[in-house]
Design a protein around this motif. Structure first.
Motif, PDB file in Angstrom:
ATOM      1  N   LEU A  82      -2.996   2.971   4.667  1.00 39.17           N
ATOM      2  CA  LEU A  82      -1.871   2.151   4.210  1.00 39.17           C
ATOM      3  C   LEU A  82      -2.369   0.853   3.587  1.00 39.17           C
ATOM      4  O   LEU A  82      -1.860   0.424   2.538  1.00 39.17           O
ATOM      5  N   PHE A  83      -3.337   0.226   4.214  1.00 38.22           N
ATOM      6  CA  PHE A  83      -3.891  -0.996   3.646  1.00 38.22           C
ATOM      7  C   PHE A  83      -4.569  -0.712   2.304  1.00 38.22           C
ATOM      8  O   PHE A  83      -4.442  -1.482   1.350  1.00 38.22           O
ATOM      9  N   ALA A  84      -5.298   0.402   2.225  1.00 39.06           N
ATOM     10  CA  ALA A  84      -6.000   0.737   0.987  1.00 39.06           C
ATOM     11  C   ALA A  84      -5.035   1.057  -0.149  1.00 39.06           C
ATOM     12  O   ALA A  84      -5.330   0.778  -1.325  1.00 39.06           O
ATOM     13  N   ALA A  85      -3.883   1.637   0.183  1.00 37.44           N
ATOM     14  CA  ALA A  85      -2.923   2.030  -0.849  1.00 37.44           C
ATOM     15  C   ALA A  85      -1.983   0.905  -1.257  1.00 37.44           C
ATOM     16  O   ALA A  85      -1.189   1.078  -2.184  1.00 37.44           O
ATOM     17  N   ALA A  86      -2.064  -0.245  -0.588  1.00 38.70           N
ATOM     18  CA  ALA A  86      -1.111  -1.328  -0.856  1.00 38.70           C
ATOM     19  C   ALA A  86      -1.180  -1.806  -2.306  1.00 38.70           C
ATOM     20  O   ALA A  86      -0.157  -2.154  -2.911  1.00 38.70           O
ATOM     21  N   GLU A  87      -2.400  -1.820  -2.897  1.00 41.49           N
ATOM     22  CA  GLU A  87      -2.539  -2.303  -4.260  1.00 41.49           C
ATOM     23  C   GLU A  87      -1.833  -1.395  -5.268  1.00 41.49           C
ATOM     24  O   GLU A  87      -1.441  -1.843  -6.339  1.00 41.49           O
ATOM     25  N   LYS A  88      -1.670  -0.116  -4.928  1.00 42.95           N
ATOM     26  CA  LYS A  88      -1.031   0.824  -5.844  1.00 42.95           C
ATOM     27  C   LYS A  88       0.489   0.766  -5.757  1.00 42.95           C
ATOM     28  O   LYS A  88       1.180   1.418  -6.538  1.00 42.95           O
ATOM     29  N   HIS A  89       1.007   0.016  -4.789  1.00 36.37           N
ATOM     30  CA  HIS A  89       2.460  -0.059  -4.592  1.00 36.37           C
ATOM     31  C   HIS A  89       2.869  -1.531  -4.569  1.00 36.37           C
ATOM     32  O   HIS A  89       3.275  -2.071  -3.534  1.00 36.37           O
ATOM     33  N   ALA A  90       2.737  -2.154  -5.698  1.00 39.89           N
ATOM     34  CA  ALA A  90       3.048  -3.579  -5.789  1.00 39.89           C
ATOM     35  C   ALA A  90       4.509  -3.841  -5.463  1.00 39.89           C
ATOM     36  O   ALA A  90       5.409  -3.119  -5.904  1.00 39.89           O
ATOM     37  N   ARG A  91       4.729  -4.886  -4.655  1.00 35.83           N
ATOM     38  CA  ARG A  91       6.067  -5.316  -4.243  1.00 35.83           C
ATOM     39  C   ARG A  91       6.860  -4.219  -3.556  1.00 35.83           C
ATOM     40  O   ARG A  91       8.087  -4.163  -3.609  1.00 35.83           O
TER      41      ARG A  91
END
Length: 207
Positions: A82-91
């Motif tokens: 989840l932390f790693a994927a956070a950049e791909k799901h902005a806002r």
């Protein structure tokens, strides 16, 4: 902030299946233990005392650690992804279920280390009390076994105390990272403070 179900890998799904399998096996084991005690007490079917003792010990000592360990593996894998994927799901933030599954305030290893600490402390007290009497009776083999168990309990206790502190530090870092990435509603924030094994604020006396 919009919510979206973050995609998790097959590795996390396998860990989830391991947790489900552990839960099911634990339920069967608890049921078998209760059934053996009731059957023997009612005289319906005699069950050897050694079998009863073994079942009770496994349920009390091994089963909690196995379940918490399986849960920790699943929660840690999901947390990292989840932390790693956070950049791909902005806002956007993960859905409530994913946050409750993987991003609680309590670090997933904290309850596991507490179980190790409790079992190590109980083992140290019980075996340390029994060992002198065993040696005094001249039971060398039993004394060796008790001594080995005592040494194992002491090692477990020595590892658990710093393990709890490391897990608490990592949990604090993860909470700061979660807060920087997402702003869940207050109702969800309160739920995230509840530890896996009981009510509270996610903290422990070992902090």
């Amino acid at each position: 902030m919009d919510t979206v179900e973050f995609p998790l890998s097959a590795r996390v799904r396998r860990a989830r299946r391991g947790l489900v399998a552990t839960t099911a096996a634990g339920a069967v084991l608890v049921g078998a233990t209760v059934a053996s005690l009731v059957a023997d007490a009612s005289g319906w079917m005699p069950v050897p005392r050694a079998v009863q003792v073994l079942l009770v010990l496994v349920v009390i000592l091994a089963l909690p650690g196995a379940w918490v360990g399986a849960h920790a593996v699943w929660a840690l894998r999901g947390r990292a992804e989840l932390f790693a994927a956070a950049e791909k799901h902005a806002r956007r933030r993960p859905i409530d279920r994913q946050m409750l599954d993987h991003l609680r305030d309590e670090h997933p290893l904290t309850p596991l280390w507490w179980i190790v600490a409790v079992l190590g402390g109980l083992g140290t007290l019980c075996l340390g009390f029994a060992l002198p009497f065993t040696l005094a009776d001249g039971a060398v083999r039993a004394g060796v076994l008790l001594g080995a168990g005592l040494a194992t309990s002491l090692v477990a206790l020595a590892l658990a105390v710093p393990g709890i502190r490391r897990a608490e530090r990592q949990g604090l870092e993860d909470r700061k990272r979660r807060t920087a990435l997402w702003s869940p509603p207050q109702a969800l924030e309160r739920k995230l403070t509840v530890p896996v094994l009981g009510a509270g604020d996610g903290g422990h006396t070992g902090v």
